[in-house]
Design a protein around this motif. Structure first.
Motif, PDB file in Angstrom:
ATOM      1  N   LEU A 111       0.835  -1.199   0.000  1.00  0.00           N
ATOM      2  CA  LEU A 111       0.000   0.000   0.000  1.00  0.00           C
ATOM      3  C   LEU A 111       0.875   1.256   0.000  1.00  0.00           C
ATOM      4  CD1 LEU A 111      -2.499  -1.348   2.658  1.00  0.00           C
ATOM      5  CD2 LEU A 111      -2.970  -1.063   0.221  1.00  0.00           C
ATOM      6  N   ASP A 112       0.269   2.390  -0.346  1.00  0.00           N
ATOM      7  CA  ASP A 112       1.006   3.643  -0.501  1.00  0.00           C
ATOM      8  C   ASP A 112       0.807   4.528   0.727  1.00  0.00           C
ATOM      9  OD1 ASP A 112       2.345   5.868  -1.410  1.00  0.00           O
ATOM     10  OD2 ASP A 112       0.752   6.491  -2.788  1.00  0.00           O
ATOM     11  N   ALA A 113       1.716   4.403   1.700  1.00  0.00           N
ATOM     12  CA  ALA A 113       1.643   5.188   2.938  1.00  0.00           C
ATOM     13  C   ALA A 113       0.244   5.159   3.534  1.00  0.00           C
ATOM     14  CB  ALA A 113       2.093   6.622   2.691  1.00  0.00           C
ATOM     15  N   PRO A 114      -0.283   3.975   3.851  1.00  0.00           N
ATOM     16  CA  PRO A 114      -1.647   3.884   4.384  1.00  0.00           C
ATOM     17  C   PRO A 114      -1.753   4.528   5.761  1.00  0.00           C
ATOM     18  CG  PRO A 114      -0.518   1.789   4.677  1.00  0.00           C
ATOM     19  CD  PRO A 114       0.395   2.662   3.835  1.00  0.00           C
ATOM     20  N   PHE A 115      -2.903   5.103   6.037  1.00  0.00           N
ATOM     21  CA  PHE A 115      -3.179   5.685   7.349  1.00  0.00           C
ATOM     22  C   PHE A 115      -4.599   5.322   7.799  1.00  0.00           C
ATOM     23  CE2 PHE A 115      -4.465   9.035  10.303  1.00  0.00           C
ATOM     24  CZ  PHE A 115      -3.402   9.026  11.187  1.00  0.00           C
ATOM     25  N   GLY A 116      -5.604   5.917   7.193  1.00  0.00           N
ATOM     26  CA  GLY A 116      -6.979   5.703   7.632  1.00  0.00           C
ATOM     27  C   GLY A 116      -7.471   4.290   7.385  1.00  0.00           C
TER      28      GLY A 116
END
Length: 434
Positions: free
Chosen positions: A144-149
């Motif tokens: 994933l691309d810098a996942p947060f939420g």
């Protein structure tokens, strides 16, 4: 990946405001600086259970002190360093050796999902053993691309998807209760602007009909009128669950890092990083319920009718329209994740209160933040403006930093879980009575 703090220090320097160095430790090995003037404080005076309240009337004039570049000097956690909680609470190390653990959310079945942002993956933790540690740990998804939420959809007992706020898109992964691995590849629903503030929290309304997405500004105080890169940023956006029909739910919110839904009222709340370089005690970060169509001031105004001197004379028509947030937090605390306490383990007076992670920022001579706070609501739907230090001790006496809280979640047993991207850990706070 360039961290937001680095971008802001660069922006401050380019604007001709030279960040200053923080005062070094004294010969005793302790950070040496004058005591703060209440209601403002710093790490030396953080103490679990201490109540604080900042009001708009307490705010100093802009540039009452100079802007300071004081990014945290990170060190490994010393053997005798441990987070401190109020009497009756116990703090345990739930997980360690993680890579940049950030947002944390509880799945409907009780599993705990954590976004490891820099690693580009999501971990899932199952169960809590007698030793206070998870009974099973798996990687749910990677690449994933810098996942947060993280958000489960539809709300309720039987989700079908896990939505993920990547830094440049909202994607979703097929999910059913009990899954420890994603059932398939991610599906992109929404493209989001990249650069600048990179966190993208996501959450659904209680009825599942609206998807809220937090998108912070690209800069410190660039004017959206003249800076195209700031358009559709510093907002909370709202979409249909399939990613269609984008609208601006609320605007003028510089960096809305954390989102949460009040489980009783269904209202949206957020946790905000406000602007920098106006001085040690400007501008307060804040936690607030979010009014649909509301405007919160950035970049021209702040905390009501206070104009940012860097935009003097602009948009006078907005002066009386800025919403004052519910709870003002110490300036430069970097308020990130938040959660409503819906467990049964803590004392009854904690029911419905808010816990929020204060990551700690770079723009204050004596560090503030680096703690978890409690916002008591006293059984009401609103907050009175006060908050309490709850989990402290992440800064050493000399000012070095070993831990930085990011996300908070309530485990199925009612304990509180806190991600810490400074030490790569998750901390568990349980109540055992005095």
């Amino acid at each position: 990946m360039i961290r937001p703090a680095c971008l802001l220090i660069l922006a401050a320097t380019m604007s001709g405001v030279a960040p200053l160095s923080a005062q070094p430790p004294s010969a005793t090995g302790k950070f040496d600086a004058p005591a703060p003037t209440p209601p403002f404080t710093d790490f030396r005076y953080e103490s679990p259970g201490t109540t604080r309240k900042i009001t708009p009337a307490d705010l100093p004039a802009p540039y009452a002190t100079k802007g300071v570049g004081n990014g945290p000097h990170m060190v490994p956690r010393p053997a005798d360093a441990w987070p401190k909680a109020p009497p009756g609470f116990k703090v345990e190390l739930f997980a360690s050796e993680m890579k940049n653990p950030r947002q944390i959310r509880r799945a409907p079945n009780g599993d705990i999902f954590v976004a490891e942002t820099e690693a580009g993956r999501i971990r899932v933790f199952r169960g809590i053993g007698a030793d206070g540690k998870p009974q099973q740990v798996e990687v749910f998804a990677g690449g994933l691309d810098a996942p947060f939420g993280l958000a489960f959809y539809p709300p309720g007992a039987e989700p079908q998807w896990l939505y993920v706020g990547n830094t440049g898109a909202v994607v979703r992964l097929p999910y059913r209760n009990g899954d420890l691995k994603a059932r398939g590849k991610s599906e992109k629903l929404v493209d989001l602007p990249t650069g600048g503030h990179s966190t993208r929290d996501v959450i659904f309304s209680a009825d599942g009909k609206r998807l809220f997405v937090a998108v912070g500004s690209r800069s410190n105080v660039d004017d959206p009128d003249t800076t195209p890169a700031e358009r559709f940023r510093a907002n909370i956006l709202v979409y249909n669950p399939d990613g269609g029909e984008r609208k601006v739910f609320a605007a003028g919110i510089r960096n809305p890092v954390g989102l949460a839904i009040d489980p009783k009222s269904g209202e949206l709340w957020t946790s905000i990083n406000e602007r920098d370089m106006l001085g040690d005690n400007l501008v307060p970060d804040y936690i607030t319920h979010v009014q649909e169509g509301g405007f919160y001031g950035w970049p021209w105004w702040y905390i009501g009718a206070n104009q940012d001197p860097r935009h003097a004379g602009k948009h006078p028509e907005l002066k009386d329209k800025i919403i004052v947030p519910d709870v003002l937090i110490q300036p430069h605390s970097a308020s990130l994740g938040l959660v409503f306490y819906d467990g049964k383990q803590f004392p009854p007076e904690y029911a419905g209160d808010i816990f929020a992670a204060e990551h700690g920022s770079w723009n204050k001579a004596a560090r503030a933040g680096y703690e978890v706070i409690r916002v008591p609501r006293h059984g009401t739907a609103r907050a009175s403006g006060e908050y309490q230090d709850f989990l402290t001790g992440f800064v050493l006496d000399n000012g070095d930093v070993w831990g930085r809280p990011v996300g908070v979640a309530v485990a199925s047993d009612g304990s509180l879980l806190v991600t810490d991207d400074g030490s790569g850990s998750i901390w568990r706070v349980s109540y055992a009575k005095p």
